[in-house]
Structures are given as C-alpha cells and as structure tokens.
Design a protein around this motif. Structure first.
Motif, PDB file in Angstrom:
ATOM      1  N   VAL A   1       0.847  -1.194   0.000  1.00 41.99           N
ATOM      2  CA  VAL A   1       0.000   0.000   0.000  1.00 41.99           C
ATOM      3  C   VAL A   1       0.883   1.245   0.000  1.00 41.99           C
ATOM      4  CG1 VAL A   1      -1.736   1.309   1.290  1.00 41.99           C
ATOM      5  CG2 VAL A   1      -1.889  -1.191   1.160  1.00 41.99           C
ATOM      6  N   ARG A   2       1.954   1.233   0.773  1.00 44.64           N
ATOM      7  CA  ARG A   2       2.888   2.360   0.825  1.00 44.64           C
ATOM      8  C   ARG A   2       3.490   2.598  -0.566  1.00 44.64           C
ATOM      9  NH1 ARG A   2       5.695   4.949   4.823  1.00 44.64           N
ATOM     10  NH2 ARG A   2       4.933   3.491   6.375  1.00 44.64           N
ATOM     11  N   ARG A   3       3.861   1.528  -1.237  1.00 46.71           N
ATOM     12  CA  ARG A   3       4.449   1.632  -2.572  1.00 46.71           C
ATOM     13  C   ARG A   3       3.449   2.282  -3.544  1.00 46.71           C
ATOM     14  NH1 ARG A   3       5.176  -3.533  -3.496  1.00 46.71           N
ATOM     15  NH2 ARG A   3       6.999  -3.581  -2.134  1.00 46.71           N
ATOM     16  N   SER A   4       2.204   1.833  -3.509  1.00 44.00           N
ATOM     17  CA  SER A   4       1.167   2.397  -4.386  1.00 44.00           C
ATOM     18  C   SER A   4       0.890   3.858  -4.040  1.00 44.00           C
ATOM     19  CB  SER A   4      -0.125   1.586  -4.276  1.00 44.00           C
ATOM     20  OG  SER A   4       0.062   0.288  -4.756  1.00 44.00           O
ATOM     21  N   ALA A   5       0.858   4.161  -2.752  1.00 45.64           N
ATOM     22  CA  ALA A   5       0.603   5.542  -2.321  1.00 45.64           C
ATOM     23  C   ALA A   5       1.733   6.466  -2.757  1.00 45.64           C
ATOM     24  CB  ALA A   5       0.425   5.595  -0.807  1.00 45.64           C
ATOM     25  N   ARG A   6       2.968   6.004  -2.667  1.00 45.11           N
ATOM     26  CA  ARG A   6       4.100   6.817  -3.121  1.00 45.11           C
ATOM     27  C   ARG A   6       3.982   7.137  -4.603  1.00 45.11           C
ATOM     28  NH1 ARG A   6       8.900   3.640   0.087  1.00 45.11           N
ATOM     29  NH2 ARG A   6       8.822   4.931   1.948  1.00 45.11           N
ATOM     30  N   LYS A   7       3.603   6.128  -5.406  1.00 44.50           N
ATOM     31  CA  LYS A   7       3.446   6.349  -6.838  1.00 44.50           C
ATOM     32  C   LYS A   7       2.337   7.365  -7.090  1.00 44.50           C
ATOM     33  CE  LYS A   7       2.454   4.072 -11.214  1.00 44.50           C
ATOM     34  NZ  LYS A   7       1.805   5.246 -11.698  1.00 44.50           N
ATOM     35  N   LEU A   8       1.228   7.218  -6.396  1.00 48.43           N
ATOM     36  CA  LEU A   8       0.111   8.148  -6.558  1.00 48.43           C
ATOM     37  C   LEU A   8       0.525   9.567  -6.193  1.00 48.43           C
ATOM     38  CD1 LEU A   8      -2.879   8.679  -7.147  1.00 48.43           C
ATOM     39  CD2 LEU A   8      -3.364   8.062  -4.772  1.00 48.43           C
ATOM     40  N   LEU A   9       1.244   9.725  -5.081  1.00 49.59           N
ATOM     41  CA  LEU A   9       1.710  11.053  -4.669  1.00 49.59           C
ATOM     42  C   LEU A   9       2.609  11.685  -5.731  1.00 49.59           C
ATOM     43  CD1 LEU A   9       2.503  10.703  -0.880  1.00 49.59           C
ATOM     44  CD2 LEU A   9       0.724  12.081  -1.930  1.00 49.59           C
ATOM     45  N   ARG A  10       3.510  10.897  -6.277  1.00 50.39           N
ATOM     46  CA  ARG A  10       4.406  11.426  -7.312  1.00 50.39           C
ATOM     47  C   ARG A  10       3.622  11.887  -8.527  1.00 50.39           C
ATOM     48  NH1 ARG A  10       7.942   6.469  -6.142  1.00 50.39           N
ATOM     49  NH2 ARG A  10       9.179   7.229  -4.394  1.00 50.39           N
ATOM     50  N   ASP A  11       2.560  11.154  -8.866  1.00 55.64           N
ATOM     51  CA  ASP A  11       1.718  11.524 -10.008  1.00 55.64           C
ATOM     52  C   ASP A  11       0.907  12.790  -9.729  1.00 55.64           C
ATOM     53  OD1 ASP A  11       2.678   9.293 -11.333  1.00 55.64           O
ATOM     54  OD2 ASP A  11       0.864   8.087 -11.007  1.00 55.64           O
ATOM     55  N   LEU A  12       0.519  12.987  -8.485  1.00 55.03           N
ATOM     56  CA  LEU A  12      -0.335  14.122  -8.129  1.00 55.03           C
ATOM     57  C   LEU A  12       0.434  15.423  -7.887  1.00 55.03           C
ATOM     58  CD1 LEU A  12      -2.821  12.445  -5.632  1.00 55.03           C
ATOM     59  CD2 LEU A  12      -3.303  13.197  -7.972  1.00 55.03           C
ATOM     60  N   LYS A  13       1.666  15.308  -7.406  1.00 51.95           N
ATOM     61  CA  LYS A  13       2.429  16.492  -7.028  1.00 51.95           C
ATOM     62  C   LYS A  13       2.742  17.366  -8.232  1.00 51.95           C
ATOM     63  CE  LYS A  13       4.904  14.668  -3.038  1.00 51.95           C
ATOM     64  NZ  LYS A  13       6.230  14.330  -2.507  1.00 51.95           N
ATOM     65  N   GLY A  14       2.586  18.659  -8.009  1.00 45.38           N
ATOM     66  CA  GLY A  14       3.002  19.639  -8.999  1.00 45.38           C
ATOM     67  C   GLY A  14       4.082  20.522  -8.398  1.00 45.38           C
ATOM     68  N   ASP A  15       4.928  21.095  -9.248  1.00 45.31           N
ATOM     69  CA  ASP A  15       6.013  21.935  -8.735  1.00 45.31           C
ATOM     70  C   ASP A  15       5.503  23.104  -7.909  1.00 45.31           C
ATOM     71  OD1 ASP A  15       7.984  20.355  -9.837  1.00 45.31           O
ATOM     72  OD2 ASP A  15       8.085  21.519 -11.692  1.00 45.31           O
ATOM     73  N   LYS A  16       4.455  23.735  -8.362  1.00 44.66           N
ATOM     74  CA  LYS A  16       3.937  24.916  -7.666  1.00 44.66           C
ATOM     75  C   LYS A  16       2.432  24.768  -7.475  1.00 44.66           C
ATOM     76  CE  LYS A  16       7.477  27.692  -9.786  1.00 44.66           C
ATOM     77  NZ  LYS A  16       8.376  28.445  -9.104  1.00 44.66           N
ATOM     78  N   ASP A  17       2.047  23.661  -6.867  1.00 47.85           N
ATOM     79  CA  ASP A  17       0.624  23.388  -6.704  1.00 47.85           C
ATOM     80  C   ASP A  17       0.043  24.006  -5.433  1.00 47.85           C
ATOM     81  OD1 ASP A  17       1.610  21.719  -4.731  1.00 47.85           O
ATOM     82  OD2 ASP A  17       1.089  19.864  -5.753  1.00 47.85           O
ATOM     83  N   GLY A  18       0.892  24.617  -4.598  1.00 46.93           N
ATOM     84  CA  GLY A  18       0.413  25.263  -3.384  1.00 46.93           C
ATOM     85  C   GLY A  18       0.080  24.301  -2.252  1.00 46.93           C
ATOM     86  N   MET A  19       0.395  23.028  -2.420  1.00 43.85           N
ATOM     87  CA  MET A  19       0.083  22.028  -1.407  1.00 43.85           C
ATOM     88  C   MET A  19       1.311  21.723  -0.560  1.00 43.85           C
ATOM     89  SD  MET A  19      -3.077  21.137  -1.978  1.00 43.85           S
ATOM     90  CE  MET A  19      -3.264  19.582  -1.169  1.00 43.85           C
TER      91      MET A  19
END
Length: 79
Positions: A16-34
């Motif tokens: 689950v951690r492995r899948s979550a890491r992949k999802l986070l990498r896909d969602l993150k933007g350089d300047k997404d404000g998050m």
C-alpha cells in the motif's frame, strides 16, 4: 507549555505504501500550493487529536494502550 500536534494512526503495509508513493508522485506539482506529507511519513490517520500538551501525551498513550487491548486485529482493503 509546549504542545504536540497529535493523531492516532496505523502504518501502511509495504504494498500500500508503494502504491501511495506512486500516486503522490503523479499528483504532485512543482507549484501546486500544497504541503505534501513526506513519503516516509505516510500512514492512515484514524483520529486527529490536535495540539496536545506535551505533559499529557504519556496519559493519552496509556489510555490508547489500555483501550486497544480489547480490539481484535483487523484488515483494511484499499481500492
């Protein structure tokens, strides 16, 4: 008085951690404000407690340990 931002959480299984890491990498933007949680800190929060006075933390931990003794292990499936 010093407070500690506290929560009750369980660690994620390796797959689950492995899948979550992949999802986070896909969602993150350089300047997404998050403000993203560091990947090594991923967990499943069961209850956010908020700011707890540091001297109260041992009491909270003891209460949780006592209460959790009556809870049977359980599985969670993510999809």
């Amino acid at each position: 008085m010093h407070t500690i931002r506290s929560f009750i959480a369980i660690p994620l299984a390796t797959d689950v951690r492995r899948s979550a890491r992949k999802l986070l990498r896909d969602l993150k933007g350089d300047k997404d404000g998050m403000k993203w949680v560091p990947e090594d800190d991923l967990h499943l929060t069961l209850k956010f407690l908020g700011d707890v006075e540091d001297r109260e933390v041992p009491k909270v931990c003891l209460a949780l340990q006592e209460h959790c003794q009556t809870i049977e292990p359980f599985s969670i499936e993510f999809s």
